[in-house]
Design an enzyme around this catalytic site. Structure first.
Site, PDB file in Angstrom:
ATOM      1  N   HIS A  70       0.758  -1.466  -0.145  1.00 40.89           N
ATOM      2  CA  HIS A  70       0.137  -0.312   0.188  1.00 40.89           C
ATOM      3  C   HIS A  70       1.191   1.211   0.070  1.00 40.89           C
ATOM      4  CE1 HIS A  70      -4.237  -2.600   0.471  1.00 40.89           C
ATOM      5  NE2 HIS A  70      -3.116  -3.037   1.124  1.00 40.89           N
ATOM      6  N   ASN A 110     -10.015  -3.571   2.197  1.00 37.94           N
ATOM      7  CA  ASN A 110      -9.788  -3.586   0.592  1.00 37.94           C
ATOM      8  C   ASN A 110     -11.480  -3.715  -0.145  1.00 37.94           C
ATOM      9  OD1 ASN A 110      -6.824  -3.750   0.824  1.00 37.94           O
ATOM     10  ND2 ASN A 110      -7.508  -5.913   1.492  1.00 37.94           N
TER      11      ASN A 110
END
Length: 485
Positions: free
Chosen positions: A56, A129
């Protein structure tokens, strides 16, 4: 056939007996801290990159608020959910998963959807997510999974062979692979995708009664995705496309919003439901557990400084508030440790003192010192507990609720190993046009895989999910169907 393979060992040279399952107290955990190999893998993994996030790394963020629109107090005592109309400030960070900080926004990849609620009981982080499931279901496999998605250590190039080798040897990934290779694998913008807590969590009400819960953020902008050719074109022309879109939308007052829904499961159903409710590679049927509206999240303010707010933001699913607790989900159990540990390494042990991470209420504890301590460090107050000097003490009413565990301490897998039914259901659910695009995306991705045996092994997984699924991929690759794995 080679029989003299090297033994997998720990960093101190001891052989590893199980690299697939973390050690738990009985079939459903919780994960044991005595599994030092698991802790070593996660701790080492968190320190593999300096200084950007290991995963990320590329992301964008914004401030906003969450407003309760439905009474859920019979399920949870969390104060920020206590009454209709109540607003709580939030900060959200969207991200890609596998790319570096300078990578393109429009690649095929899951998107991180991390929300920090600044509640009156401290910060609550919901770190999920844009998919309701994940590739693996045990944290012990996470470093290996991400390694397969990262750059080859010899060529420093992305390696499709490693990607598909790992997936083909981890059939639990099939459901998420199907989502990733579908149209939803490349969202048009961060605004045009759903968000999910993905894991199962536990809600507890004021009477101490608990339920299992899953979170669903539904975008009010509608779902929009990018075709691969358009995404590739944008990646070359404007690699920061999603970042720019989010900033510009908020700047002009087109505030993105999501409605939050939950699925609620009675605790006792976990023992009889047809899927293990703590397996993050599976979904709960909404026919069995319908969506219940909770509230609405709106993003209405851009950061003033990207580094101070977006880059230094630290999220951890372990940061919970009274009324919200973890479940025995093995992947979640590992993340409870790994995310805060990553923040301690990446930002420092005092990362929660930074304005973007600090709670809106006073924090009282006995943590002292550490790198970059920039407040008064507790001053001259009492610095240990218990003490006789009126220092802060525990509040027993906020103790985490208990649940029973049974069995022997061992490295065990989940009871259910059907990795194909839900993936097949998803394949049959999408339109014929999307099925064709799904197969094309898979074929294009697998063409450059070096070993034919990897392709055949993965084709067998597709076939077991749905024969047509496997046959079409095999035909696209010019290979026979392998029906057995």
């Amino acid at each position: 056939m080679t029989t003299n393979k090297k033994k997998l060992t720990t960093s101190w040279g001891a052989p590893v007996g199980d690299n697939q399952n973390s050690m738990t107290a009985g079939q459903r955990g919780p994960t044991l801290i005595q599994d030092v190999y698991l802790l070593e893998k996660l701790a080492h993994f968190n320190r593999e990159r300096i200084p950007e996030r290991v995963v990320h790394a590329k992301g964008a963020g914004a401030h906003g608020y969450f407003e309760v629109t439905n009474d859920v107090t019979k399920y949870t005592k969390a104060k920020f959910l206590s009454e209709i109309g109540k607003r709580t400030p939030v900060f959200i960070r969207f991200s890609t998963v596998a790319g570096e900080a300078g990578s393109a926004d429009t690649v095929r990849d899951p998107r991180g959807f991390a929300v920090k609620f600044y509640t009156e009981d401290g910060n609550y982080d919901l770190v999920g997510n844009n998919t309701p499931i994940f590739f693996i279901r045990d944290a012990i496999k996470f470093p290996d999974f991400i390694h397969s998605q990262k750059r080859d250590p010899k060529t420093h190039l992305k390696n499709p062979t490693a990607v598909w080798d790992f997936w083909s040897l981890s059939p639990e990934s099939l459901h998420q692979v199907t989502i990733l290779m579908s149209d939803r694998g490349i969202p048009a913008t961060f605004r045009h995708m759903h968000g999910f807590g993905s894991h199962t969590f536990k809600w507890v009400n004021a009477e101490g009664k608990g339920v299992w819960v899953k979170y669903h953020f539904k975008t009010e902008q509608g779902i929009k995705n990018l075709a691969p050719d358009i995404a590739a074109k944008i990646a070359g022309e404007n690699p920061d496309y999603h970042t720019e879109d989010l900033f510009n939308a908020i700047e002009k007052g087109d505030y993105p919003a999501w409605k939050l829904f939950v699925q609620i499961m009675p605790l006792e159903d976990a023992n009889t439901y047809r899927w293990d409710p703590f397996d993050v590679t599976k979904v709960w049927s909404q026919k069995d557990y319908p969506l219940i509206e909770v509230g609405r999240m709106v993003l209405n303010r851009n950061p003033e400084n990207y580094f101070a707010e977006v880059e230094q933001a630290a999220f951890s699913p372990g940061q919970m508030v009274p009324g919200i607790e973890p479940s025995p989900d093995k992947m979640l159990q590992g993340r409870l440790f790994a995310y805060s540990d990553a923040a301690r390494y990446r930002v420092g042990p005092n990362h929660n003192l930074l304005p973007i991470n600090s709670p809106k209420v006073e924090a009282n504890n006995y943590q002292r010192d550490g790198a970059m301590r920039f407040d008064k460090n507790g001053g001259g107050s009492v610095y240990y507990e218990p003490n006789s000097f009126d220092g802060p003490t525990e509040s027993k009413e906020n103790k985490t609720t208990s649940y029973s565990v049974s069995g022997i301490a061992d490295s065990v897998s989940y009871n259910h190993d059907d990795h194909y039914t839900q993936a097949g259901d998803l394949y049959r659910l999408i339109s014929a046009e999307e099925q064709a695009r799904l197969v094309e995306n898979i074929v294009n991705s697998m063409k450059s895989v070096e070993k034919e045996e990897i392709k055949l092994r993965q084709i067998a997984h597709f076939y077991k999910a749905d024969p047509e699924y496997g046959i079409r991929v095999a035909k696209g690759l010019g290979l026979p169907v392998q029906k057995k794995v």
